[in-house]
Design an enzyme around this catalytic site. Structure first.
Site: not given
Ligand code: UD1
Ligand code: CA
Length: 484
Positions: A11, A16, A407
């Site tokens: 989602a 970036r 040709s």
């Molecule tokens: C998350 C983990 C972290 C882990 C890291 C690995 C949590 C709180 N943290 O951090 O421990 O080391 O991933 O990459 O879980 N997403 C949704 N809906 C949301 C939020 C996120 O679909 O409301 C999806 C994002 O698209 C993404 C993934 O979940 O694919 C991770 O979300 P992101 O916000 O990037 O988490 P990180 O801060 O990277």
């Protein structure tokens, strides 16, 4: 193995990437990032897949539905954190008991076998949750695995960690296996009182520990499997790793690859043993190459089939079929609908489109063949043009078997040339040629004596002509002797 549900979180935005295309839909090795994840999830034997979509879901949702029509789509309108996303999936009614694995949609290197190993470790220990973790040199940005005397005690996010915790190099890959009943019960207990004001899925670990339930971390050998692509540089880096993996697998299966660094093979390409790939070659989409064929150097083949023992050199091809033992190149352009028969030839600087060239038939040099069929054993002379377009409509040319065409011929479609016919050099073939006939259309040669002296007086050309005429030599003297 009990029933396995996999939730794919997809989602989030991908700012970036600086792209109008959602991050998950960017491609490496011929598949989107989420396409790679879904392939791994299917390989792991998931009986149910739930994809959580939000950002640009008008693009992401149909893409997922196309790859995996049976996937349940759950919509998260606001991205309030990973626990909230999983809650949306659970509320979509798609998750009950069994094991539930949470994964992300942007980790294209994840292997099905790693997911399976996580699940079997998790299930055999009967835990509430098992984290897929990894040891990294640069843990910045990841959640850190907290281990106490009693084993794993929780996960702390980068922004909430103390300096001491930030020094921990064991990280949460983001992939976690849960007992489904535990997961459904714990989600409403997770709050957002943290540095990011998000609902963290990772808080489920400490809650399980507090409940006295079993949790642990399963360490991934190759931590790159959990890496996501956040920008184009990371996309290229992951693409390179994935390509190395694909090329290495084909070499292990008996394919000779002279230069793995300049050979790019998409995930869905199929190669037989004893195929040889020479440097600078890209095999794209559903390309298939049969045994003993040699492709390269410098070929780009997209959705193309190459038969047993065929040879393809410096060629661009798309939706083409090259028959067994056939020869293509160098510098050939095979456009969609090109079918070259067994032992046939498409030579240098030849462009072919929507045409069938029969077994043993040859178009060796500098020609354009469009909307034509060429029969078995026919030879098309150098510099031949199949004029298929009258400015309004495209028309077909049919050339029979064992035809010899001189040709510089132009076949003006629609036109048919019978079996065993011959066309003279420079002929303009507008009318059908019966079997076995000779068709000529170029005018007879005319000689205008002394033209160079009259029209090019004072040039080196005229001087050379004058010298030769005065010497009395008939036409041209003997060439100077060469060698001994
Ligand atoms: C998350 C983990 C972290 C882990 C890291 C690995 C949590 C709180 N943290 O951090 O421990 O080391 O991933 O990459 O879980 N997403 C949704 N809906 C949301 C939020 C996120 O679909 O409301 C999806 C994002 O698209 C993404 C993934 O979940 O694919 C991770 O979300 P992101 O916000 O990037 O988490 P990180 O801060 O990277
Ligand atoms: Ca992330």
């Amino acid at each position: 193995m009990s029933e396995l549900t996999v939730i794919v979180l997809a989602a989030g935005g991908g700012t970036r990437m600086k792209s109008k295309t959602p991050k998950m839909l960017h491609q490496i090795a011929g598949r989107s990032l989420v396409g790679h994840v879904l392939a791994a999830v299917s390989e792991a034997g998931a009986s149910r897949v739930v994809a959580v979509v939000g950002h640009q879901r008008e693009l992401v949702e149909p893409h997922i539905a196309e790859i995996l029509p049976e996937a349940v789509i759950a919509v998260q309108t606001e991205q309030l954190g990973t626990a909230h996303a999983v809650r949306v999936a659970v509320e979509a009614g798609a998750v009950s008991g069994g094991t539930v694995v949470v994964t992300y949609g942007d980790t294209p290197l994840l292997r099905g076998e790693s997911l399976r190993a996580l699940v079997s470790d998790h299930e055999s220990a009967g835990r509430a949750a098992t984290i897929l973790s990894g040891i990294v040199a640069e843990p910045f940005g990841y959640g850190r695995i907290l281990r106490g005397d009693g084993g794993v005690s929780g996960i702390v996010e980068e922004k909430d960690a103390t300096d001491e915790e930030r020094a921990i190099t064991e990280i949460n890959s983001g992939i976690i296996a849960f007992d489904g009943a535990f997961l459904a019960g714990v989600l409403p207990r997770i709050g957002n009182d943290n540095a990011k004001k998000e609902f963290y899925l990772t808080d489920a670990i400490a809650l399980a520990v507090a409940d006295g339930l079993g949790v642990d971390a399963f360490v991934l050998d190759d931590v790159s499997e959990a890496e996501g692509a956040n920008d184009r540089a990371q996309l290229a880096a992951l693409g390179k790793i994935l390509n190395e993996r694909i090329v290495t697998r084909w070499m292990k299966d008996g394919v000779t690859v002279m230069d793995p660094a300049t050979t790019w093979i998409d995930a869905d390409v199929e190669l037989a043993p004893d195929v040889t790939i020479l440097p600078g070659t890209q095999l794209i989409g559903a390309t298939r190459i049969d045994e003993d064929a040699v492709v390269g150097p410098d070929c780009t083949l997209k959705d193309t089939e190459v038969g047993h023992g065929a040879r393809v050199v410096r060629t661009q091809a798309e939706l083409a079929v090259v028959g067994p033992g056939a020869n293509v190149g160098p510098f050939s352009y095979l456009r969609p609908g090109t079918v070259l028969g067994e032992e046939g030839k498409i030579g240098g600087f030849v462009e072919v489109k929507n045409s069938t060239i029969g077994p043993g038939a040859k178009v060796p040099h500098l020609s354009y063949v469009g909307d034509a069929t060429i029969g078995e054993g026919t030879n098309i002379g150098a510099g031949t043009i199949f004029a298929n377009y009258d400015g309004v409509n495209k028309h077909k040319t049919r050339i029979g078997r064992h035809v010899k065409s001189g040709s510089g011929v132009t076949f003006v479609a629609p036109v048919v040339v019978g079996d065993g016919a011959t066309t003279g050099g420079e002929a303009l073939i507008r009318e059908d040629v019966p079997p076995g006939a000779l068709a000529v259309s170029a005018g007879q040669q005319r000689i205008i004596e002394g033209w160079a002296l009259a029209k090019r007086a004072g040039t080196p050309q005229a001087a050379a002509a004058e010298e030769a005429l005065e010497s009395g030599v008939p036409i041209l003297g003997e060439p100077p002797a060469t060698g001994e």
